[in-house]
Design a protein around this motif. Structure first.
Motif, mmCIF file in Angstrom:
data_model
loop_
_atom_site.group_PDB
_atom_site.id
_atom_site.type_symbol
_atom_site.label_atom_id
_atom_site.label_comp_id
_atom_site.label_asym_id
_atom_site.label_seq_id
_atom_site.Cartn_x
_atom_site.Cartn_y
_atom_site.Cartn_z
ATOM 1 N N TYR A 102 0.821 -1.207 0.000
ATOM 2 C CA TYR A 102 0.000 0.000 0.000
ATOM 3 C C TYR A 102 0.856 1.259 0.000
ATOM 4 C CZ TYR A 102 -4.013 2.873 1.327
ATOM 5 O OH TYR A 102 -5.004 3.792 1.349
ATOM 6 N N SER A 103 2.037 1.146 0.556
ATOM 7 C CA SER A 103 3.022 2.214 0.601
ATOM 8 C C SER A 103 3.500 2.549 -0.815
ATOM 9 C CB SER A 103 4.195 1.742 1.471
ATOM 10 O OG SER A 103 5.358 2.492 1.259
ATOM 11 N N SER A 104 3.798 3.823 -1.057
ATOM 12 C CA SER A 104 4.386 4.222 -2.336
ATOM 13 C C SER A 104 5.905 4.097 -2.240
ATOM 14 C CB SER A 104 4.000 5.662 -2.684
ATOM 15 O OG SER A 104 2.603 5.761 -2.899
ATOM 16 N N ALA A 105 6.519 3.670 -3.313
ATOM 17 C CA ALA A 105 7.952 3.366 -3.296
ATOM 18 C C ALA A 105 8.805 4.628 -3.322
ATOM 19 C CB ALA A 105 8.304 2.483 -4.495
ATOM 20 N N ALA A 106 9.975 4.542 -2.683
ATOM 21 C CA ALA A 106 11.037 5.534 -2.842
ATOM 22 C C ALA A 106 12.071 4.931 -3.776
ATOM 23 C CB ALA A 106 11.655 5.888 -1.497
ATOM 24 N N VAL A 107 12.575 5.742 -4.704
ATOM 25 C CA VAL A 107 13.418 5.191 -5.766
ATOM 26 C C VAL A 107 14.686 6.024 -5.942
ATOM 27 C CG1 VAL A 107 13.540 4.579 -8.209
ATOM 28 C CG2 VAL A 107 11.393 4.294 -6.972
ATOM 29 N N THR A 108 15.839 5.338 -5.865
ATOM 30 C CA THR A 108 17.120 5.934 -6.234
ATOM 31 C C THR A 108 17.639 5.215 -7.472
ATOM 32 O OG1 THR A 108 18.462 4.423 -4.893
ATOM 33 C CG2 THR A 108 17.585 6.383 -3.785
ATOM 34 N N ARG A 109 18.876 5.529 -7.852
ATOM 35 C CA ARG A 109 19.425 4.928 -9.062
ATOM 36 C C ARG A 109 19.526 3.408 -8.963
ATOM 37 N NH1 ARG A 109 25.380 6.658 -10.828
ATOM 38 N NH2 ARG A 109 25.780 5.555 -8.881
ATOM 39 N N ILE A 149 15.040 0.408 -4.885
ATOM 40 C CA ILE A 149 13.615 0.686 -4.756
ATOM 41 C C ILE A 149 13.214 0.234 -3.360
ATOM 42 C CG2 ILE A 149 11.300 0.208 -5.643
ATOM 43 C CD1 ILE A 149 14.189 -0.634 -7.866
ATOM 44 N N VAL A 150 12.677 1.159 -2.559
ATOM 45 C CA VAL A 150 12.337 0.850 -1.169
ATOM 46 C C VAL A 150 10.845 1.070 -0.974
ATOM 47 C CG1 VAL A 150 12.810 1.328 1.257
ATOM 48 C CG2 VAL A 150 14.634 1.598 -0.438
ATOM 49 N N VAL A 151 10.162 0.051 -0.432
ATOM 50 C CA VAL A 151 8.712 0.132 -0.280
ATOM 51 C C VAL A 151 8.274 -0.624 0.965
ATOM 52 C CG1 VAL A 151 8.343 -1.882 -1.771
ATOM 53 C CG2 VAL A 151 6.509 -0.197 -1.507
ATOM 54 N N GLY A 152 7.266 -0.101 1.627
ATOM 55 C CA GLY A 152 6.707 -0.772 2.796
ATOM 56 C C GLY A 152 5.574 -1.695 2.408
ATOM 57 N N GLY A 153 5.365 -2.761 3.188
ATOM 58 C CA GLY A 153 4.314 -3.720 2.902
ATOM 59 C C GLY A 153 3.406 -3.964 4.093
ATOM 60 N N THR A 185 9.250 -4.943 10.864
ATOM 61 C CA THR A 185 8.719 -4.173 11.977
ATOM 62 C C THR A 185 7.674 -5.040 12.689
ATOM 63 O OG1 THR A 185 6.829 -3.134 10.831
ATOM 64 C CG2 THR A 185 9.003 -2.146 10.498
ATOM 65 N N LYS A 186 6.868 -4.431 13.546
ATOM 66 C CA LYS A 186 5.902 -5.198 14.325
ATOM 67 C C LYS A 186 4.459 -4.970 13.881
ATOM 68 C CE LYS A 186 8.958 -5.169 18.357
ATOM 69 N NZ LYS A 186 9.130 -4.772 19.778
ATOM 70 N N ALA A 187 4.290 -4.252 12.764
ATOM 71 C CA ALA A 187 2.935 -3.995 12.250
ATOM 72 C C ALA A 187 3.046 -3.592 10.777
ATOM 73 C CB ALA A 187 2.244 -2.910 13.070
ATOM 74 N N ARG A 188 1.893 -3.342 10.156
ATOM 75 C CA ARG A 188 1.879 -2.924 8.758
ATOM 76 C C ARG A 188 2.754 -1.702 8.526
ATOM 77 N NH1 ARG A 188 -4.500 -2.729 6.997
ATOM 78 N NH2 ARG A 188 -4.901 -4.979 6.906
ATOM 79 N N VAL A 189 3.368 -1.646 7.357
ATOM 80 C CA VAL A 189 4.111 -0.451 6.942
ATOM 81 C C VAL A 189 3.346 0.180 5.785
ATOM 82 C CG1 VAL A 189 6.295 0.497 6.147
ATOM 83 C CG2 VAL A 189 6.285 -1.493 7.673
ATOM 84 N N GLU A 190 2.510 1.152 6.109
ATOM 85 C CA GLU A 190 1.743 1.870 5.094
ATOM 86 C C GLU A 190 2.340 3.242 4.825
ATOM 87 O OE1 GLU A 190 -2.335 1.678 6.447
ATOM 88 O OE2 GLU A 190 -2.547 -0.315 5.539
ATOM 89 N N SER A 191 3.263 3.646 5.659
ATOM 90 C CA SER A 191 4.031 4.870 5.450
ATOM 91 C C SER A 191 4.914 4.706 4.227
ATOM 92 C CB SER A 191 4.884 5.134 6.695
ATOM 93 O OG SER A 191 5.766 6.219 6.505
ATOM 94 N N SER A 192 4.987 5.736 3.407
ATOM 95 C CA SER A 192 5.859 5.697 2.222
ATOM 96 C C SER A 192 7.242 6.195 2.609
ATOM 97 C CB SER A 192 5.278 6.572 1.110
ATOM 98 O OG SER A 192 4.010 6.091 0.715
ATOM 99 N N PRO A 193 8.279 5.409 2.364
ATOM 100 C CA PRO A 193 9.629 5.781 2.822
ATOM 101 C C PRO A 193 10.150 7.041 2.146
ATOM 102 C CG PRO A 193 9.510 3.474 2.114
ATOM 103 C CD PRO A 193 8.271 4.133 1.652
ATOM 104 N N ALA A 194 11.034 7.745 2.860
ATOM 105 C CA ALA A 194 11.796 8.851 2.294
ATOM 106 C C ALA A 194 13.271 8.500 2.390
ATOM 107 C CB ALA A 194 11.504 10.150 3.036
ATOM 108 N N ILE A 195 14.041 9.004 1.440
ATOM 109 C CA ILE A 195 15.464 8.698 1.376
ATOM 110 C C ILE A 195 16.270 9.984 1.332
ATOM 111 C CG2 ILE A 195 17.302 7.671 -0.036
ATOM 112 C CD1 ILE A 195 15.263 5.619 -1.025
#
Length: 443
Positions: A341-348, A351-355, A375-385
């Motif tokens: 559900y999380s939106s991906a963070a993308v570098t060259r 690709i980092v995404v929560g599930g 982690t100990k629960a859902r990751v719906e937060s979209s990562p920042a890099i």
């Protein structure tokens, strides 16, 4: 159709005061042009020892149509820089990287990559908190020392990035859900669950205009030149005039438009609840192509080069070629089958995404997992890099900092309430909201 709840490259506008290379009226407490007509900031809910009032004569945003007082010589230099910039970036539709000082929309830039050039301290510490009164489930915007954040209380607030003091609050009339504020040219845009897009003067919090869609808005606004794009659960993607909110065009899909559009090469890309990834021309709303995702999507697509990346409710992360109009690869965890559900963070090269499998996934360019972090629960937060580190919240109430290359945990902060909102980074600070209504600022 299942109702989704999203946690959702802006080209810097050359007329924005914050992209101006000439820094004016710099003080220790705030940065930006003189704006003496702005009201004194009200006291905020901040930790003891933090100054609760903003400096009234300095606010790092200009109101719509306002102009900073600039010496003639400096003004000439500015116009030279402006002309050079226009020669390098001739089209307002060309997406640029997120500048270090600003995070002016959801995911920081037009391409929704979630990557900031800002330099954060090696060791983070809590600087202040703001009490919104109700859940914060969207990403804040940071522009020139001011934070804009919406909440389920139905308020859009402007805060001082240095200390969390309140500049103003704007009442939307309906809760603000996952729609994140976007700033452009002295105006802040945000959608609410009543289906209204609001345009608000950034200097004083006064409403400029509203647009009523046919259903709730969970998509985040994206400003492209003199246009603002926004999706609605009435199944339309709208393109409106930033000047008055008039409809320039609207595009009908076959399901709620939950996605925030990413922008590249004059096209808006949305991953839809109708299971289609679409490319829509910003100039006239014409669909240029679509690709079947094979599942409906709550995430927004991140664009890197000629590729798009997003997760689906069929437990996959997809890479779509914008050149060949096909799916290049699909990633699925070999054991844990949960939606992304999380939106991906993308570098060259990452690709980092929560599930919803409680994990953060770090993928390489071929769609293989380089690492996972549990982690100990859902990751719906979209990562920042930023600076080789990943910043992400979890519904376990913790804010995590991970090594981008290895996924190793570097630091965590226990907020005590689910963090489904996404972090925003600017000026060496990072902010994230929680479902108990607190906005945290670290630096």
């Amino acid at each position: 159709m299942r109702v989704l709840r999203d946690i959702t490259d802006r080209k810097p506008q050359l007329t924005m005061p914050f992209s101006n290379p000439i820094q004016l009226n710099r003080t220790s407490s705030s940065l930006g042009p003189q704006a003496s007509r702005l009201p004194r900031a009200r006291s905020a809910s901040v930790p003891s020892g933090v100054e609760p009032f903003a400096t009234p004569s300095h606010l790092a945003v200009l109101g719509a149509g306002e102009t900073p007082a600039v010496p003639v010589k400096s003004l000439l230099v500015y116009f030279v820089v402006l002309l050079l910039s226009l020669s390098v970036f001739p089209s307002p539709l060309i997406a640029q990287d997120t500048p270090a000082d600003n995070w002016s929309q959801f995911r920081g830039n037009h391409r929704l990559t979630g990557v900031s050039e800002s330099t954060l301290p090696a060791e983070l510490k809590l600087l202040w908190t703001y009490e919104a009164g109700e859940s914060i489930e969207s990403s804040a915007a940071i522009v020139g020392g001011t934070v804009f954040v919406g909440s389920q209380k139905g308020e859009l607030a402007a805060l001082n990035l240095d200390n969390g003091a309140v500049y103003w609050k704007y009442q939307t009339g309906s809760p603000i859900g996952e729609s994140s504020p976007a700033y452009s040219n002295g105006v802040v845009f945000v959608g609410d669950l009543g289906g209204v897009l609001h345009a608000v003067n950034a200097s004083d919090g006064k409403g400029l205009w509203t647009f009523k869609a046919g259903s709730e808005i969970k998509s985040s606004p994206v400003v492209v030149g003199d246009r603002v794009l926004i999706g609605s659960y009435d199944e339309h993607l709208y393109c409106l005039s930033t000047r008055n909110g008039s409809v320039l065009w609207k595009f009908k899909t076959n399901g709620p438009v939950h996605s925030t559009p990413s922008i590249s090469a004059g096209l808006a890309f949305i991953a839809g609840c109708d299971e289609l990834f679409r490319a829509i021309r910003v100039s006239d709303g014409r669909e240029m192509f679509n690709v079947s995702s094979g599942a409906y999507t709550g995430a927004s697509p991140a664009i890197s080069g000629t590729s798009a990346y997003y997760g689906t409710f069929d437990n996959e992360v997809l890479m779509v070629s914008l050149k060949d109009h096909n799916i290049v690869w699909r990633y699925q965890h070999p054991v844990r089958k949960f939606p992304f559900y999380s939106s991906a963070a993308v570098t060259r090269n990452r690709i980092v995404v929560g599930g919803r499998d409680k994990m953060v996934h770090g993928l390489n360019g071929t769609g293989k997992a380089s690492w996972t972090f549990t982690t100990k629960a859902r990751v719906e937060s979209s990562p920042a890099i930023a600076g080789g580190r990943v910043f992400v919240g979890s519904n376990d109430g913790r804010f995590y900092v991970l090594n981008l290359n290895t996924g190793a945990k570097l630091w965590e902060f226990n907020a005590g309430a689910p963090l489904s909102a996404s972090p925003a980074i600017g000026r060496g600070r990072i902010v994230i909201g929680s479902q108990d209504g607190r906005l945290y600022c670290f630096g």
